[in-house]
Scaffold this motif. Structure first.
Motif, PDB file in Angstrom:
ATOM      1  N   ASP A  86      -1.137 -77.284  27.474  1.00 13.59           N
ATOM      2  CA  ASP A  86       0.061 -77.892  26.905  1.00 13.59           C
ATOM      3  C   ASP A  86       1.292 -77.142  27.421  1.00 13.59           C
ATOM      4  O   ASP A  86       1.205 -76.008  27.890  1.00 13.59           O
ATOM      5  CB  ASP A  86       0.000 -77.864  25.382  1.00 13.59           C
ATOM      6  CG  ASP A  86       0.058 -76.454  24.853  1.00 13.59           C
ATOM      7  OD1 ASP A  86       1.177 -75.968  24.610  1.00 13.59           O
ATOM      8  OD2 ASP A  86      -1.003 -75.826  24.712  1.00 13.59           O
ATOM      9  N   PHE A 137       3.830 -75.534  26.195  1.00 14.90           N
ATOM     10  CA  PHE A 137       4.260 -74.218  25.691  1.00 14.90           C
ATOM     11  C   PHE A 137       3.334 -73.111  26.194  1.00 14.90           C
ATOM     12  O   PHE A 137       3.798 -72.067  26.639  1.00 14.90           O
ATOM     13  CB  PHE A 137       4.307 -74.236  24.163  1.00 14.90           C
ATOM     14  CG  PHE A 137       5.356 -75.169  23.650  1.00 14.90           C
ATOM     15  CD1 PHE A 137       6.708 -74.840  23.778  1.00 14.90           C
ATOM     16  CD2 PHE A 137       5.019 -76.394  23.091  1.00 14.90           C
ATOM     17  CE1 PHE A 137       7.692 -75.710  23.338  1.00 14.90           C
ATOM     18  CE2 PHE A 137       5.997 -77.270  22.661  1.00 14.90           C
ATOM     19  CZ  PHE A 137       7.344 -76.935  22.776  1.00 14.90           C
ATOM     20  N   THR A 138       2.035 -73.380  26.144  1.00  9.38           N
ATOM     21  CA  THR A 138       1.081 -72.406  26.669  1.00  9.38           C
ATOM     22  C   THR A 138       1.348 -72.188  28.149  1.00  9.38           C
ATOM     23  O   THR A 138       1.328 -71.067  28.648  1.00  9.38           O
ATOM     24  CB  THR A 138      -0.354 -72.935  26.471  1.00  9.38           C
ATOM     25  OG1 THR A 138      -0.481 -73.385  25.130  1.00  9.38           O
ATOM     26  CG2 THR A 138      -1.376 -71.855  26.736  1.00  9.38           C
TER      27      THR A 138
END
Lengths: 338, 269
Positions: free
Chosen positions: B171, B173-174
């Motif tokens: 994702d 943000f990761t």
């Protein structure tokens, strides 16, 4: 709280006991098998024996009494140890029904004679094998175990070697796979005459049959699993600097462990019927031999008790295999439960 | 400051042709030439099937080109070597090893693990894997798996790090968090990084230079220098301009050549 690792693994009759001491409800559940034993014992002692005439029962009531004592000891411990309690609570319903069925059989045979000899002996008659023929049965048990375990060891070791060779080397695969494909699927019993003809002793012939039963699925599963090792993992290992030997031992082999256990499970199941066949090859002791011998005399009580011993051996071996597997494959999720 | 690195990668007219089971040939890489030196981070972007992953596999030594030369530090690439580390799109962790053992795998395989236990712990901390040492791959998240796969490569101190869409399954943000780790590691150790990605923003955020490839047959059709200072701001005007540059170069070829491709290979699965 139940630990998170237990979630989704619950197959228990009752939820895992949380408290250290047993609750009243749990004690009632724990007492179910006791009730079963007491009902069985009471009916057995109260009703008169009618069939066959002049039969003096002893083993059945003795067995029930011993079961009662053992169970009570376990139950006392279970009241204080939650883990043991969980296991026993799981078994309590099953044990209750077991003892009730046993008593139903007792009534059907010894107490009324509805079910007739020789094919359906009373539980007393079946259980008496253990008390009256202890030495014979013990000797046969040891002979069978020795034959089975030696054969399994030979089959596993050869299966491991040939599986490794066939999985890793194209040359070995080319020359060995016809052998595997032709010999492997032939059922153990069909090998009997050939094994007898070519092996020096009947014991060696028996070993051959059992080892073969283990060797085939072991080799097949291991070699195909090594051949199908995830290509990405092999490449990842090579890029990290792994040599061919390191790749085989530390990537291909561990990734094939699940397949090895599947192969061993199949081999173990095959080996049981191979053992039965092997013991028809003129051995002088062994459970399979004992069954055939007892059947010849119409002694079905002894047939059933020996089958019971077989069940205990097979159950123990398979349980052991699954326990080892659960430990070795703790990195894998979603294992088949036994 | 970025550590000085003396490593170099030189690809000259590298050509790779795939032959399928029916014997028909497919030109995947067509005379790809590229020179990277020092501690440069080079991004390779292009549509699916442009051969950018194939190029990385050639550099890693997992595949062989039919034409052209591929030199690493002046010597031809003949096979895989731990000095040319490759991080796969799927983390490709060893399921039966814990995170710690996965990261130690290369050192153990090269028989240099003894006495390096601290180094493994150090990389575990550096990549934000502290507390997960004893976890098995099935027990950790995709982001953690990516971190472990990166640590497994970085710990070998490779002179060339090949990143084959290592963050594409994560994702946003990761992904951004791990991009920071990659930059940090690059500053610390310095090496040539070759990053294949679909993500234009990722390429501009991380790279000193972005190579643009055309769809099959893969050719280098452009190069954009990203001379923005670090740390880069993803919504900064200069950043957006670079993004548009890459996007324009790419979108033109994508639509145009993809239509052509559909005509050429209508049966492609």
């Amino acid at each position: 709280m139940m630990p998170a690792s237990q979630l989704g693994k619950q197959t228990r009759f009752l939820p895992m006991p949380s408290r250290r001491m047993a609750t009243l409800r749990e004690v009632v559940f724990l007492l179910l098998p006791v009730a079963g034993i007491l009902i069985a014992l009471g009916l057995h002692l109260a009703l008169p024996d009618v069939y066959p005439p002049q039969y003096e029962p002893s083993a059945y009531s003795l067995t029930l009494f011993v079961c009662l004592l053992i169970y009570l000891v376990f139950m006392i411990f279970a009241c204080f140890f939650p883990k043991l309690r969980a296991v026993m609570l799981h078994l309590s319903g099953l044990l209750l029904v077991l003892f009730l069925l046993l008593e139903a059989l007792d009534i059907g045979t010894l107490k009324t004679g509805i079910l007739r000899l020789p094919f359906i002996p009373s539980p007393d008659k079946t259980l008496s094998t253990f008390t009256t023929h202890t030495a014979e049965l013990g000797k046969s048990l040891l002979a069978s175990l020795q034959l089975l375990l030696t054969g399994l060891a030979i089959g596993s070791v050869t299966g491991f070697i040939s599986g490794l060779l066939m999985g890793w080397s194209r040359l070995c695969s080319y020359w060995l796979s016809p052998v595997l494909k032709i010999i492997g699927p032939v059922p153990g019993a069909a090998w009997m005459p050939i094994a007898v003809a070519f092996m020096p002793t009947s014991h060696a012939a028996g070993l051959f049959l059992i080892a073969l039963a283990m060797w085939f699925p072991f080799t097949l599963m291991l070699s195909s699993s090594i051949r199908d090792t995830d290509k990405r993992l092999i490449e990842a290992a090579r890029v990290l600097g792994a040599s061919d030997a390191y790749l085989l031992l530390h990537v291909a082999l561990p990734s094939s462990l699940p397949a090895i256990f599947t192969g061993m499970f199949m081999g173990l199941s095959n080996s049981f019927s191979a053992l039965m066949a092997a013991e028809m090859l003129g051995v002088k002791a062994g459970l399979g031999w004992y069954i055939t011998w007892a059947q010849g005399w119409g002694e079905y009580g002894r047939v059933y008790s020996t089958v019971g011993v077989f069940i205990i051996i097979f159950f123990t071996l398979i349980t052991l295999l699954f326990k080892v597997r659960d430990h070795v494959l703790k990195w894998q999720k979603g294992l088949i439960r036994w | 400051m970025v550590n000085a690195s003396k490593h170099s990668l030189l690809a000259q007219d590298v050509t790779r042709i795939f032959t399928n089971q029916f014997g028909s040939e497919l030109l995947v890489l067509d005379k790809v030439s590229l020179s990277v030196k020092g501690s440069e981070i080079v991004g390779i972007v292009g549509p699916s099937g442009c051969g950018k992953s194939t190029f990385l596999r050639l550099v890693a030594g997992l595949d062989k080109q039919q034409g052209g030369t591929l030199l690493y530090d002046g010597a031809p690439v003949t096979g895989p070597h731990y000095d040319r580390g490759l991080v796969f799109q799927s983390a490709a962790l060893f399921d039966w090893l814990t995170v710690y053992e996965n990261i130690a795998f290369g050192l153990k395989a090269r028989k240099v693990f003894k006495g390096q236990e601290n180094k493994v712990s150090e990389y575990i901390e550096m990549m934000g894997l502290g507390g997960f040492e004893k976890s098995y791959p099935y027990q950790i998240s995709g982001g953690m798996a990516s971190r472990a796969a990166l640590a497994r490569t970085f710990i070998q101190d490779p002179g060339l790090v090949l990143l084959d869409e290592p963050l594409s399954a994560l994702d946003a943000f990761t992904r951004m968090a791990i991009q920071e780790e990659i930059i940090r590691m690059h500053r610390l150790k310095g090496a040539i990084y070759l990053l294949v990605t679909h993500d234009i923003e990722e390429a501009i955020y991380l790279c000193d230079r972005v190579i643009i490839m055309s769809p099959r047959p893969g050719r280098i059709i452009g190069e954009i220098i990203i001379d923005l200072p670090h740390p880069r701001d993803r919504v900064d005007d200069a950043f957006i301009v670079k993004r548009r540059d890459v996007f324009d170069r790419l979108s033109g070829v994508v639509t145009e050549e993809l239509t052509m491709e559909e005509v050429q290979y209508p049966m492609r699965v």
